[in-house]
Design a protein around this motif. Structure first.
Motif, PDB file in Angstrom:
ATOM      1  N   LYS A 177       0.809  -1.212   0.000  1.00 38.86           N
ATOM      2  CA  LYS A 177       0.000   0.000   0.000  1.00 38.86           C
ATOM      3  C   LYS A 177       0.848   1.270   0.000  1.00 38.86           C
ATOM      4  CE  LYS A 177      -3.516  -2.716   0.286  1.00 38.86           C
ATOM      5  NZ  LYS A 177      -4.271  -3.012  -0.958  1.00 38.86           N
ATOM      6  N   SER A 186      -1.501  -8.241  -3.498  1.00 40.49           N
ATOM      7  CA  SER A 186      -1.756  -8.788  -2.159  1.00 40.49           C
ATOM      8  C   SER A 186      -0.651  -9.793  -1.851  1.00 40.49           C
ATOM      9  CB  SER A 186      -3.130  -9.454  -2.104  1.00 40.49           C
ATOM     10  OG  SER A 186      -3.237 -10.460  -3.087  1.00 40.49           O
ATOM     11  N   SER A 199      -1.040 -14.007  -1.876  1.00 43.93           N
ATOM     12  CA  SER A 199      -2.238 -14.741  -1.471  1.00 43.93           C
ATOM     13  C   SER A 199      -3.177 -14.971  -2.647  1.00 43.93           C
ATOM     14  CB  SER A 199      -2.964 -13.986  -0.356  1.00 43.93           C
ATOM     15  OG  SER A 199      -3.304 -12.672  -0.782  1.00 43.93           O
TER      16      SER A 199
END
Length: 302
Positions: A177, A186, A199
C-alpha cells in the motif's frame, strides 16, 4: 586531630601512587573491532603502566567456551601461525582474517616485578563475510487468483543477510500500500527469511523477479526469472470434464450389453463332471481273440 587526618590522607595517597606506579595496567582502543573477510584487523592491547622490563605476554582465543593459545612463549600458534604477528608491545595483528577468526580474544600480561603483576583485557572480534549469490525460486506460471510463493536463500554471509525482492528492476516494498505500482497486489514479504508470498495473484503481478541478499560486508543477487500469470478457462475445464464423464458412461454401457449377450460367459468341462455310461442290466460282453468278434455271455436274473 585535623593534622592527624591530613597525615593519614597523605599517606594513603602516597601508597596508592606507589602501587599505581608498580602495577601493570592494560587498555584497548577498541573492544569490539570488525573486519571484512580477507582484510587485516588489529586487536589493540596497550600497556598503560608497567615497571617490569620484560613482561610475559600471551594471547588466547575463546570460541564456544573453548580456549586455545594464539600467542605463547613469543610465538604465534594455532590457525593464525602464518597469518598474524605481534606489534610492540602487545597488539595482535591478523593479516588475512577469515570467518573462522570470529571469536573472543584475551590479552594477558604478567609483570613479576610489579606489585600488581597481572592484568588482562577481552576483545570481541567479528569478521564480516560478503553474501554469495542467493538461490532463488520463482514459479514460471500461475493462474489468476491462486497463491504463489517465491523463495530466496543465502547462508554464507555473516552477519545474516537481509533480503530484497525486485520486479522488472523495481524494488518491491514491504507494504504494497506504500507504492502506487504495487497498491493492488496482495502479498507478504519477509526480509529475514527471503519469502515473498502472494495470497491471490493478479495479472499485473506478472514480470521478471530477482532477489538481492545484503549485509554489512556487501550484496549479491540472483538472475531474473519470469513469472507469467494466466486466466483460467473455466468453460473449457467444464466441457473437458463432461466429455470424460460421457466417455466413461459409454464404456460402462458397452460392457453391460456385452455381458448380457453372453460374450463374457465361459463354459468349462472338467474331468470331475464326466459321467461314464451306465452298464446294461444283465448283459456282459467279452472280447475274444478275433478282431471285432464279441462273445455274448448272458446272465439273466429272473
Amino acid at each position: 586531630m585535623a593534622l592527624t587526618r591530613l597525615a593519614c590522607l597523605l599517606t594513603l595517597l602516597t601508597i596508592q601512587c606507589y602501587v599505581s606506579i608498580l602495577a601493570v595496567v592494560l587498555k584497548t582502543a577498541n573492544s569490539s573491532p570488525w573486519a571484512n573477510e580477507f582484510e587485516s584487523i588489529e586487536l589493540s592491547c596497550l600497556i598503560e603502566s608497567i615497571s617490569t622490563t620484560s613482561p610475559r605476554i600471551e594471547w588466547k582465543k575463546i570460541t564456544e567456551g573453548k580456549t586455545s593459545y594464539v600467542y605463547f612463549e613469543n610465538k604465534i600458534s594455532g590457525d593464525l601461525a602464518n597469518r598474524a604477528k605481534i606489534r610492540e608491545p602487545a597488539t595482535l595483528v591478523i593479516v588475512n582474517a577469515t570467518r573462522l577468526d570470529t571469536a573472543s580474544y584475551r590479552c594477558e600480561v604478567t609483570a613479576p616485578e610489579d606489585i600488581k603483576n597481572f592484568d588482562e583485557i577481552l576483545i570481541n572480534l567479528a569478521v564480516r563475510v560478503k553474501p554469495v549469490t542467493p538461490r532463488c525460486s520463482v514459479p514460471t506460471s500461475v493462474p489468476v487468483g491462486k497463491s504463489a510463493e517465491l523463495t530466496c536463500v543465502e547462508d554464507e554471509g555473516f552477519p545474516m543477510s537481509h533480503y530484497q525482492w525486485f520486479r522488472n528492476n523495481e524494488e518491491i516494498p514491504l507494504d504494497p500500500k506504500s507504492s502506487p505500482k504495487f497498491f493492488n497486489s496482495s502479498y507478504l514479504m519477509n526480509s529475514k527469511t527471503g519469502v515473498l508470498k502472494f495470497s491471490a495473484v493478479k495479472k499485473e503481478d506478472a514480470g521478471q523477479y530477482y532477489c538481492r541478499a545484503k549485509n554489512e560486508a556487501g550484496v549479491a543477487q540472483c538472475s531474473p526469472q519470469m513469472m507469467e500469470v494466466y486466466d483460467l478457462n473455466v468453460v473449457g475445464i467444464v466441457l473437458g470434464v463432461l466429455v470424460v464423464v460421457l466417455v466413461l458412461l459409454c464404456i460402462i454401457v458397452a460392457i453391460c450389453c456385452a455381458y448380457r449377450r453372453g460374450f463374457f460367459a465361459v463354459e468349462k468341462q472338467t474331468g470331475s463332471n464326466y459321467k461314464a455310461p451306465g452298464k446294461t442290466d444283465g448283459v456282459d460282453y467279452i472280447r475274444t481273440d478275433d478282431e471285432g468278434d464279441f462273445k455274448h455271455k448272458s446272465s439273466f436274473v429272473i
